[in-house]
Design a protein around this motif. Structure first.
Motif, PDB file in Angstrom:
ATOM      1  N   LEU A 134       0.842  -1.183  -0.157  1.00  0.00           N
ATOM      2  CA  LEU A 134       0.118  -0.123   0.062  1.00  0.00           C
ATOM      3  C   LEU A 134       0.918   1.328  -0.131  1.00  0.00           C
ATOM      4  N   VAL A 135       0.412   2.063  -0.817  1.00  0.00           N
ATOM      5  CA  VAL A 135       0.960   3.727  -0.730  1.00  0.00           C
ATOM      6  C   VAL A 135      -0.214   4.565  -0.044  1.00  0.00           C
ATOM      7  N   ALA A 136       0.339   5.066   0.929  1.00  0.00           N
ATOM      8  CA  ALA A 136      -0.635   6.107   1.861  1.00  0.00           C
ATOM      9  C   ALA A 136      -0.074   7.491   1.659  1.00  0.00           C
ATOM     10  N   VAL A 137      -0.479   8.642   1.278  1.00  0.00           N
ATOM     11  CA  VAL A 137      -0.085   9.643   1.054  1.00  0.00           C
ATOM     12  C   VAL A 137      -1.023  10.915   0.784  1.00  0.00           C
ATOM     13  N   SER A 138      -0.711  12.018   1.335  1.00  0.00           N
ATOM     14  CA  SER A 138      -1.772  13.339   1.001  1.00  0.00           C
ATOM     15  C   SER A 138      -1.428  13.601  -0.508  1.00  0.00           C
ATOM     16  N   VAL A 139      -2.452  14.279  -1.268  1.00  0.00           N
ATOM     17  CA  VAL A 139      -2.305  14.604  -2.299  1.00  0.00           C
ATOM     18  C   VAL A 139      -1.487  16.021  -2.271  1.00  0.00           C
ATOM     19  N   VAL A 140      -1.940  16.573  -1.015  1.00  0.00           N
ATOM     20  CA  VAL A 140      -1.235  17.934  -0.904  1.00  0.00           C
ATOM     21  C   VAL A 140      -0.769  17.705   0.586  1.00  0.00           C
ATOM     22  N   GLN A 141       0.486  18.284   0.925  1.00  0.00           N
ATOM     23  CA  GLN A 141       1.188  18.040   2.158  1.00  0.00           C
ATOM     24  C   GLN A 141       0.660  19.231   3.175  1.00  0.00           C
ATOM     25  N   SER A 142       0.395  18.737   4.200  1.00  0.00           N
ATOM     26  CA  SER A 142      -0.015  19.646   5.467  1.00  0.00           C
ATOM     27  C   SER A 142       0.783  20.854   5.689  1.00  0.00           C
ATOM     28  N   ALA A 143       2.280  20.230   6.073  1.00  0.00           N
ATOM     29  CA  ALA A 143       3.181  21.040   6.346  1.00  0.00           C
ATOM     30  C   ALA A 143       3.541  22.505   5.391  1.00  0.00           C
ATOM     31  N   ASP A 144       3.555  22.031   4.242  1.00  0.00           N
ATOM     32  CA  ASP A 144       4.242  22.952   3.414  1.00  0.00           C
ATOM     33  C   ASP A 144       3.448  23.415   2.091  1.00  0.00           C
ATOM     34  N   GLY A 145       2.159  22.388   1.675  1.00  0.00           N
ATOM     35  CA  GLY A 145       1.721  22.578   0.655  1.00  0.00           C
ATOM     36  C   GLY A 145       2.062  22.008  -0.565  1.00  0.00           C
ATOM     37  N   ALA A 146       3.023  21.125  -0.432  1.00  0.00           N
ATOM     38  CA  ALA A 146       3.555  20.467  -1.467  1.00  0.00           C
ATOM     39  C   ALA A 146       2.688  19.556  -2.305  1.00  0.00           C
ATOM     40  N   VAL A 147       2.643  19.426  -3.516  1.00  0.00           N
ATOM     41  CA  VAL A 147       1.406  18.673  -4.429  1.00  0.00           C
ATOM     42  C   VAL A 147       2.260  17.422  -4.875  1.00  0.00           C
ATOM     43  N   LEU A 148       1.573  16.304  -4.432  1.00  0.00           N
ATOM     44  CA  LEU A 148       2.079  15.123  -5.120  1.00  0.00           C
ATOM     45  C   LEU A 148       1.830  14.779  -6.368  1.00  0.00           C
ATOM     46  N   ASP A 149       2.996  14.393  -7.232  1.00  0.00           N
ATOM     47  CA  ASP A 149       2.800  13.909  -8.609  1.00  0.00           C
ATOM     48  C   ASP A 149       1.857  12.650  -8.921  1.00  0.00           C
ATOM     49  N   LEU A 150       0.461  13.042  -9.070  1.00  0.00           N
ATOM     50  CA  LEU A 150      -0.602  11.955  -9.229  1.00  0.00           C
ATOM     51  C   LEU A 150      -0.457  11.213 -10.251  1.00  0.00           C
ATOM     52  N   ALA A 151       0.102  11.947 -11.367  1.00  0.00           N
ATOM     53  CA  ALA A 151       0.136  10.891 -12.613  1.00  0.00           C
ATOM     54  C   ALA A 151       1.155  10.035 -12.561  1.00  0.00           C
ATOM     55  N   ALA A 152       2.241  10.361 -11.929  1.00  0.00           N
ATOM     56  CA  ALA A 152       3.449   9.366 -11.553  1.00  0.00           C
ATOM     57  C   ALA A 152       3.187   8.380 -10.942  1.00  0.00           C
ATOM     58  N   LEU A 153       2.239   8.800  -9.620  1.00  0.00           N
ATOM     59  CA  LEU A 153       1.889   7.643  -9.084  1.00  0.00           C
ATOM     60  C   LEU A 153       1.111   6.688  -9.475  1.00  0.00           C
ATOM     61  N   ARG A 154       0.086   6.930 -10.369  1.00  0.00           N
ATOM     62  CA  ARG A 154      -0.850   6.217 -10.804  1.00  0.00           C
ATOM     63  C   ARG A 154      -0.245   5.446 -12.110  1.00  0.00           C
ATOM     64  N   ALA A 155       0.614   5.792 -12.718  1.00  0.00           N
ATOM     65  CA  ALA A 155       1.509   4.975 -13.885  1.00  0.00           C
ATOM     66  C   ALA A 155       2.166   3.981 -13.066  1.00  0.00           C
ATOM     67  N   ALA A 156       2.767   4.266 -11.832  1.00  0.00           N
ATOM     68  CA  ALA A 156       3.617   3.415 -11.312  1.00  0.00           C
ATOM     69  C   ALA A 156       2.817   2.073 -10.493  1.00  0.00           C
ATOM     70  N   THR A 157       1.686   2.499 -10.253  1.00  0.00           N
ATOM     71  CA  THR A 157       0.864   1.292  -9.438  1.00  0.00           C
ATOM     72  C   THR A 157      -0.257   0.769 -10.315  1.00  0.00           C
ATOM     73  N   GLU A 158      -0.858   1.418 -11.424  1.00  0.00           N
ATOM     74  CA  GLU A 158      -1.873   0.867 -12.177  1.00  0.00           C
ATOM     75  C   GLU A 158      -1.396  -0.463 -12.606  1.00  0.00           C
ATOM     76  N   GLY A 159      -2.227  -1.439 -12.420  1.00  0.00           N
ATOM     77  CA  GLY A 159      -1.954  -2.910 -13.036  1.00  0.00           C
ATOM     78  C   GLY A 159      -1.130  -3.732 -12.223  1.00  0.00           C
ATOM     79  N   THR A 160      -0.683  -3.024 -10.885  1.00  0.00           N
ATOM     80  CA  THR A 160       0.262  -3.725 -10.034  1.00  0.00           C
ATOM     81  C   THR A 160      -0.686  -4.375  -8.883  1.00  0.00           C
ATOM     82  N   ALA A 161      -0.128  -5.061  -7.977  1.00  0.00           N
ATOM     83  CA  ALA A 161      -0.946  -5.563  -6.517  1.00  0.00           C
ATOM     84  C   ALA A 161      -0.821  -4.219  -5.736  1.00  0.00           C
ATOM     85  N   THR A 162      -0.201  -3.378  -5.625  1.00  0.00           N
ATOM     86  CA  THR A 162       0.000  -2.041  -4.830  1.00  0.00           C
ATOM     87  C   THR A 162      -1.129  -1.385  -4.897  1.00  0.00           C
TER      88      THR A 162
END
Length: 341
Positions: A134-162
């Motif tokens: 499992l990957v557990a992460v905020s889309v936007v970080q609470s401390a500083d507002g950093a934004v997750l690269d959603l497209a990269a995470l989707r590409a890395a996990t799609e079709g996998t068991a994660t």
């Protein structure tokens, strides 16, 4: 103050939505009317069902998921804890370094079952997901507002068991989201969703929902909730409602006004407004433009200067955190810049 067609009762320069959102007047009025009705003996439990349904639908629209996927709760940690309790013993979880603990503590609490939680830099989340349960992460970080690269995470996990669990508490409302690909999407209502504290939601994909034991099974999760308040056998809803916990009624009343309204807005326009104000501040401070509505100011004494000037912000990891939302204007930015010198 007015913003996006609604009146807000904000007094002064409020740049603290990342801590507590200020609701528009109709949300305040709806909750106040419900309190008055309750105080007059007019409270009836079934009367709150439409509000719960409206808020549930609104959350689904804000994240791009069907209403049948959305379960209700009272806090993010409680909903995340349900997923954590259902992980296999020895599972490996990947999260962002310094992630908000409502996302990480429920998994860390499973250590006795051999569950491990590995922290990596936010930019490395996608590359570190390989082999994780499992990957557990905020889309936007609470401390500083950093934004997750959603497209990269989707590409890395799609079709996998994660599996992927995303927290949108600091994103939903100002950031356009289409997250039907994620296994679980959780969010609290009291920040950018402008609702009373006590309402939270989790959208669960069928592939994960069918694996979850509803450890907090209760009458409100029943297939016909008003016919499942006494006696066995277990008879839960077949969709995500089977994971519901009994709602905090007054919180849901406010959410039933706030979330459908937020979902009706042009979210690209909302992002442009919020990030534009944030970038106006960044430019005034000599920083490069960013992609977040949250700005972290690390200048010494920044928080004290803002407070002395009547600018409401917060402090996270020693930096002043400023959040720009629907009711904010360029005047708010200029006031913050003046305070920061």
């Amino acid at each position: 103050m007015r913003g996006f067609g609604q009146e807000f009762g904000v007094d002064g320069c409020y740049l603290n939505t990342a801590s507590i959102g200020v609701p528009p007047v109709p949300v305040v009025e709806a909750v106040a009317e419900s309190v008055r009705e309750w105080g007059g003996g007019g409270g009836r439990a079934p009367r709150f069902d439409p509000a719960v349904a409206a808020a549930r639908e609104g959350f689904g629209r804000l994240i791009g998921a069907g209403t049948d996927r959305v379960a209700i709760g009272s806090s993010v940690s409680g909903l995340v804890g349900l997923v954590a309790a259902n992980l296999r013993s020895g599972a490996r979880v990947v999260t962002a370094r310094d992630e908000f603990t409502s996302v990480t503590f429920p998994f860390a609490a499973q250590a006795a079952r051999g569950v491990t939680v590995t922290e990596v830099d936010l930019c490395d989340i996608a590359s570190a997901s390989g082999g994780a349960d499992l990957v557990a992460v905020s889309v936007v970080q609470s401390a500083d507002g950093a934004v997750l690269d959603l497209a990269a995470l989707r590409a890395a996990t799609e079709g996998t068991a994660t599996r992927v669990l995303l927290d949108v508490t600091q994103a939903a409302g100002w950031l356009p989201l289409e997250l039907d690909w994620a296994d679980a999407v959780v969010g609290a209502g009291y920040k950018w969703l402008l609702s009373p504290r006590g309402a939270a939601w989790m959208a669960v994909a069928p592939r994960l929902r069918d694996m979850l034991v509803p450890h907090a099974a209760n009458w409100y999760a029943g297939d016909e909730r008003w016919d499942s308040i006494y006696g066995l056998p277990l008879r839960l809803a077949t969709d995500a409602r089977r994971l519901d916990t009994s709602p905090a009624w007054l919180s849901q009343v406010g959410a039933a006004v706030a979330l459908p309204w937020l979902a009706s807005l042009d979210r690209e326009q909302v992002r442009t407004h919020c990030v534009g104000l944030a970038n106006r501040l960044r430019a005034a401070l000599g920083e490069e433009p960013g992609d977040s509505a949250i700005v972290s100011v690390t200048r010494p004494g920044a928080a004290d200067r803002l407070s002395a000037a009547g600018v409401v912000a917060s402090t996270r990891r020693g930096a002043a955190r400023l959040a720009f939302y629907l009711h904010n204007t360029e005047n708010d930015v200029d006031r913050a810049v003046s305070a920061l010198g």
